[in-house]
Scaffold this motif. Structure first.
Motif, PDB file in Angstrom:
ATOM      1  N   SER A   1      63.836  87.684   3.588  1.00 18.26           N
ATOM      2  CA  SER A   1      62.735  87.902   2.660  1.00 18.26           C
ATOM      3  C   SER A   1      62.893  87.043   1.424  1.00 18.26           C
ATOM      4  N   ILE A   2      61.793  86.898   0.673  1.00 17.09           N
ATOM      5  CA  ILE A   2      61.793  86.075  -0.527  1.00 17.09           C
ATOM      6  C   ILE A   2      62.035  86.966  -1.729  1.00 17.09           C
ATOM      7  N   SER A   3      63.005  86.648  -2.539  1.00 16.20           N
ATOM      8  CA  SER A   3      63.281  87.433  -3.732  1.00 16.20           C
ATOM      9  C   SER A   3      62.638  86.770  -4.935  1.00 16.20           C
ATOM     10  N   CYS A   4      62.386  87.582  -5.974  1.00 13.19           N
ATOM     11  CA  CYS A   4      61.824  87.045  -7.198  1.00 13.19           C
ATOM     12  C   CYS A   4      62.937  86.438  -8.019  1.00 13.19           C
TER      13      CYS A   4
ATOM     14  N   LEU B   1      59.127  82.997  12.077  1.00 14.02           N
ATOM     15  CA  LEU B   1      58.337  82.284  11.076  1.00 14.02           C
ATOM     16  C   LEU B   1      57.314  81.441  11.823  1.00 14.02           C
ATOM     17  N   LEU B   2      56.044  81.804  11.743  1.00 13.24           N
ATOM     18  CA  LEU B   2      54.981  81.143  12.487  1.00 13.24           C
ATOM     19  C   LEU B   2      53.969  80.529  11.527  1.00 13.24           C
ATOM     20  N   VAL B   3      53.645  79.256  11.744  1.00 13.45           N
ATOM     21  CA  VAL B   3      52.642  78.572  10.933  1.00 13.45           C
ATOM     22  C   VAL B   3      51.761  77.734  11.845  1.00 13.45           C
ATOM     23  N   VAL B   4      50.589  77.390  11.338  1.00 12.46           N
ATOM     24  CA  VAL B   4      49.656  76.541  12.074  1.00 12.46           C
ATOM     25  C   VAL B   4      49.592  75.171  11.413  1.00 12.46           C
ATOM     26  N   ILE B   5      49.715  74.130  12.219  1.00 11.08           N
ATOM     27  CA  ILE B   5      49.548  72.757  11.739  1.00 11.08           C
ATOM     28  C   ILE B   5      48.688  72.020  12.753  1.00 11.08           C
ATOM     29  N   SER B   6      47.549  71.536  12.297  1.00 11.86           N
ATOM     30  CA  SER B   6      46.623  70.772  13.151  1.00 11.86           C
ATOM     31  C   SER B   6      46.239  71.532  14.412  1.00 11.86           C
ATOM     32  N   GLY B   7      45.962  72.816  14.267  1.00 14.65           N
ATOM     33  CA  GLY B   7      45.495  73.618  15.390  1.00 14.65           C
ATOM     34  C   GLY B   7      46.566  74.062  16.352  1.00 14.65           C
TER      35      GLY B   7
ATOM     36  N   LYS C   1      66.265  77.233   7.546  1.00 19.57           N
ATOM     37  CA  LYS C   1      67.452  77.065   6.701  1.00 19.57           C
ATOM     38  C   LYS C   1      67.775  75.595   6.459  1.00 19.57           C
ATOM     39  N   SER C   2      67.312  74.717   7.330  1.00 17.33           N
ATOM     40  CA  SER C   2      67.592  73.294   7.197  1.00 17.33           C
ATOM     41  C   SER C   2      66.478  72.542   6.481  1.00 17.33           C
ATOM     42  N   HIS C   3      65.416  73.239   6.121  1.00 22.86           N
ATOM     43  CA  HIS C   3      64.282  72.575   5.485  1.00 22.86           C
ATOM     44  C   HIS C   3      64.721  71.978   4.156  1.00 22.86           C
ATOM     45  N   PRO C   4      64.535  70.662   3.937  1.00 23.88           N
ATOM     46  CA  PRO C   4      65.025  70.001   2.724  1.00 23.88           C
ATOM     47  C   PRO C   4      64.518  70.634   1.437  1.00 23.88           C
ATOM     48  N   GLY C   5      63.296  71.189   1.460  1.00 22.28           N
ATOM     49  CA  GLY C   5      62.753  71.792   0.253  1.00 22.28           C
ATOM     50  C   GLY C   5      63.140  73.236   0.053  1.00 22.28           C
ATOM     51  N   GLY C   6      63.870  73.808   1.021  1.00 21.24           N
ATOM     52  CA  GLY C   6      64.260  75.203   0.924  1.00 21.24           C
ATOM     53  C   GLY C   6      63.453  76.075   1.865  1.00 21.24           C
ATOM     54  N   SER C   7      64.085  77.087   2.423  1.00 21.28           N
ATOM     55  CA  SER C   7      63.403  77.948   3.392  1.00 21.28           C
ATOM     56  C   SER C   7      62.287  78.770   2.766  1.00 21.28           C
ATOM     57  N   PHE C   8      62.354  78.995   1.435  1.00 19.96           N
ATOM     58  CA  PHE C   8      61.333  79.819   0.795  1.00 19.96           C
ATOM     59  C   PHE C   8      59.949  79.209   0.936  1.00 19.96           C
ATOM     60  N   ILE C   9      59.875  77.877   1.059  1.00 16.75           N
ATOM     61  CA  ILE C   9      58.572  77.224   1.206  1.00 16.75           C
ATOM     62  C   ILE C   9      57.915  77.660   2.512  1.00 16.75           C
ATOM     63  N   LEU C  10      58.696  77.680   3.591  1.00 16.04           N
ATOM     64  CA  LEU C  10      58.157  78.096   4.881  1.00 16.04           C
ATOM     65  C   LEU C  10      57.907  79.599   4.907  1.00 16.04           C
ATOM     66  N   GLU C  11      58.808  80.354   4.304  1.00 16.29           N
ATOM     67  CA  GLU C  11      58.659  81.811   4.301  1.00 16.29           C
ATOM     68  C   GLU C  11      57.391  82.232   3.567  1.00 16.29           C
ATOM     69  N   ALA C  12      57.049  81.512   2.502  1.00 18.88           N
ATOM     70  CA  ALA C  12      55.863  81.857   1.717  1.00 18.88           C
ATOM     71  C   ALA C  12      54.568  81.583   2.473  1.00 18.88           C
TER      72      ALA C  12
ATOM     73  N   PHE D   1      51.265  70.129   4.822  1.00 20.70           N
ATOM     74  CA  PHE D   1      52.158  69.287   5.619  1.00 20.70           C
ATOM     75  C   PHE D   1      51.768  67.819   5.532  1.00 20.70           C
ATOM     76  N   ASN D   2      50.456  67.572   5.381  1.00 15.84           N
ATOM     77  CA  ASN D   2      49.954  66.191   5.405  1.00 15.84           C
ATOM     78  C   ASN D   2      49.726  65.611   4.020  1.00 15.84           C
ATOM     79  N   GLY D   3      50.432  66.125   3.013  1.00 15.79           N
ATOM     80  CA  GLY D   3      50.333  65.524   1.690  1.00 15.79           C
ATOM     81  C   GLY D   3      50.014  66.483   0.577  1.00 15.79           C
ATOM     82  N   GLY D   4      49.558  67.704   0.906  1.00 15.95           N
ATOM     83  CA  GLY D   4      49.260  68.676  -0.141  1.00 15.95           C
ATOM     84  C   GLY D   4      50.483  69.008  -0.972  1.00 15.95           C
ATOM     85  N   VAL D   5      51.624  69.147  -0.312  1.00 13.60           N
ATOM     86  CA  VAL D   5      52.908  69.316  -0.986  1.00 13.60           C
ATOM     87  C   VAL D   5      53.783  68.097  -0.743  1.00 13.60           C
ATOM     88  N   TYR D   6      53.805  67.663   0.512  1.00 13.33           N
ATOM     89  CA  TYR D   6      54.622  66.490   0.872  1.00 13.33           C
ATOM     90  C   TYR D   6      54.053  65.902   2.152  1.00 13.33           C
TER      91      TYR D   6
END
Length: 427
Positions: free
Chosen positions: A13-16, A361-367, A377-388, A398-403
């Motif tokens: 979980s994501i902590s404050c 952890l499930l996300v949608v990218i390009s359908g 855990k290996s995500h360069p920006g930190g796992s909290f980005i994916l968890e959020a 994914f395509n430039g909004g953040v990176y």
């Protein structure tokens, strides 16, 4: 169809977090008008860093012309250089900043003490800033962006106090949960005095009577050398060399930088594959830090060494050389999961699976629905980005909004496909 999204991996979980603990910043442009000199001297300049990085080394260099360097002191200083240097590269950088391998308690303590002796502040401070550098490379939020100039990226960024305007949010929960990291962070000043100043001076003084030489050479000048070597990774490694894995950002590979930095000179590779425990990926690449980590593994002190698949690395290099006009003859590679082989699910089925199954952890990218649980855990920006973003469409992010992710990242993503959204879904 929702059963295809079930799994067995627990998601943290994501902590404050306190925003002041999650920021790494850049200085504002300093006005050169005479009217602002007094405010610059009293507010903008970081006098603690100026003393440690500029004034103390200058004094040490001056004293070296008047202090005879004994052979024993020279050998002792070199040994301390190796200990403190490897503590930064294998410890602060690859172990704690990038978690590219795991270490046992004795090795973590050894590296934490050496890092304190290197006088580069605590593990927590160093790793947090370095994660911000990787997440925001070459942008305003990059704490030592090369686009601010060679002087800024090398040392200038540390000589001024930070500005919260350029706050960069990065993940540090894993560091806060590491008792060695927090112990070193709490007692950093004491550890620096004991192992950075006291130990070098006392050994030289007690063992062969060279107290003053121990202070000048084994402490001040040794510290100065390690500082400059480390800073070269931020400056020279973003200026000199080739870009075989990614030509869109500043990091570069060069043997000279590797020689200066205990193997950290293969920086283009490192920025493309930051969680790999290697910088010099080839067997013949000069990377003493890689060899140190392998040696520790052989001794049972290190484990879980992370390395990107060889084919992904080769594909990244090939794509850099061939450019966007590369025409692939095959529809995929051994690492890709064919979209045609995936089940088709509705948006409601996807959101139900994401909301009621906290193990994935499930996300949608390009359908396409991706299970990024194991990669988080290996995500360069930190796992909290994916968890959020659990259970959301992150195509824009994914395509430039953040990176704007690289082709190598997209190839890795292709191995995480689990289902396809119905094309007539309107969400």
């Amino acid at each position: 169809m929702s059963h295809v999204l079930e799994g067995h991996h627990h998601r943290r979980s994501i902590s404050c977090l306190d925003p002041s603990e999650l920021t790494t910043t850049l200085p504002k442009r300093v006005s050169t008008s005479w009217g602002s000199i007094s405010s610059i001297l009293s507010v903008r300049l970081d006098w603690e860093s100026i003393v440690v990085l500029i004034l103390l080394p200058a004094y040490g260099i001056f004293q070296s012309f008047q202090t005879h360097l004994q052979t024993a002191t020279a050998v002792w200083s070199l040994a301390l250089c190796l200990w403190t240097g490897i503590s930064i590269t294998a410890g602060y950088h690859r172990l704690w900043a990038h978690t590219s391998y795991s270490a046992t308690l004795p090795l973590r303590i050894f590296l934490a003490l050496g890092g304190a002796a290197a006088s580069q502040r605590s593990i927590r401070w160093w790793a947090r800033g370095h994660r911000a550098h990787h997440r925001f490379t070459d942008t305003e939020k990059d704490p030592y962006s090369i686009h601010k100039g060679l002087w800024h990226s090398h040392i200038g960024w540390m000589l001024v106090k930070p500005d919260l305007k350029y706050a960069a949010r990065v993940k540090v929960q894993d560091l806060d949960c590491d008792p060695v990291v927090m112990w070193q962070h709490k007692y950093y000043t004491i550890l620096l005095l004991c192992f950075g100043i006291g130990l070098p001076t006392a050994v030289a003084g007690i063992c062969w009577g060279d107290w003053w030489g121990g202070l000048i050479y084994a402490f001040i000048l040794r510290m100065f050398v390690i500082h400059q070597v480390t800073f070269c990774v931020n400056s020279v490694a973003h200026t000199l060399g080739e870009q075989p894995y990614d030509s869109t950002s500043s990091p570069r590979d060069h043997l000279l930088t590797a020689l200066l930095t205990l193997g950290e000179g293969y920086h283009n590779f490192h920025h493309r594959f930051p969680c790999d425990y290697r910088n010099g990926v080839k067997w013949y690449h000069y990377d003493p830090t890689k060899w140190f980590i392998r040696g520790c593994k052989a001794l049972g002190l290190a484990y879980d060494l992370k390395a990107f698949p060889t084919q992904v690395i080769r594909d990244s290099r090939m794509e850099t050389f061939t450019g966007p006009t590369l025409k692939r003859k095959q529809s995929g590679s051994a690492h890709e999961i064919s979209i045609q082989a995936l089940p088709v699910v509705t948006w409601d089925e996807f959101t139900r699976a994401a909301n009621y199954n906290e193990r994935r952890l499930l996300v949608v990218i390009s359908g396409v629905i991706h299970d990024v649980t194991n990669f988080a855990k290996s995500h360069p920006g930190g796992s909290f980005i994916l968890e959020a973003e659990q259970g959301t469409d992150v195509t824009t992010l994914f395509n430039g909004g953040v990176y704007n992710h690289s082709k190598a990242a997209r190839k890795i993503l292709a191995s995480m496909r689990v289902a396809v959204l119905r094309q007539d879904e309107n969400h």
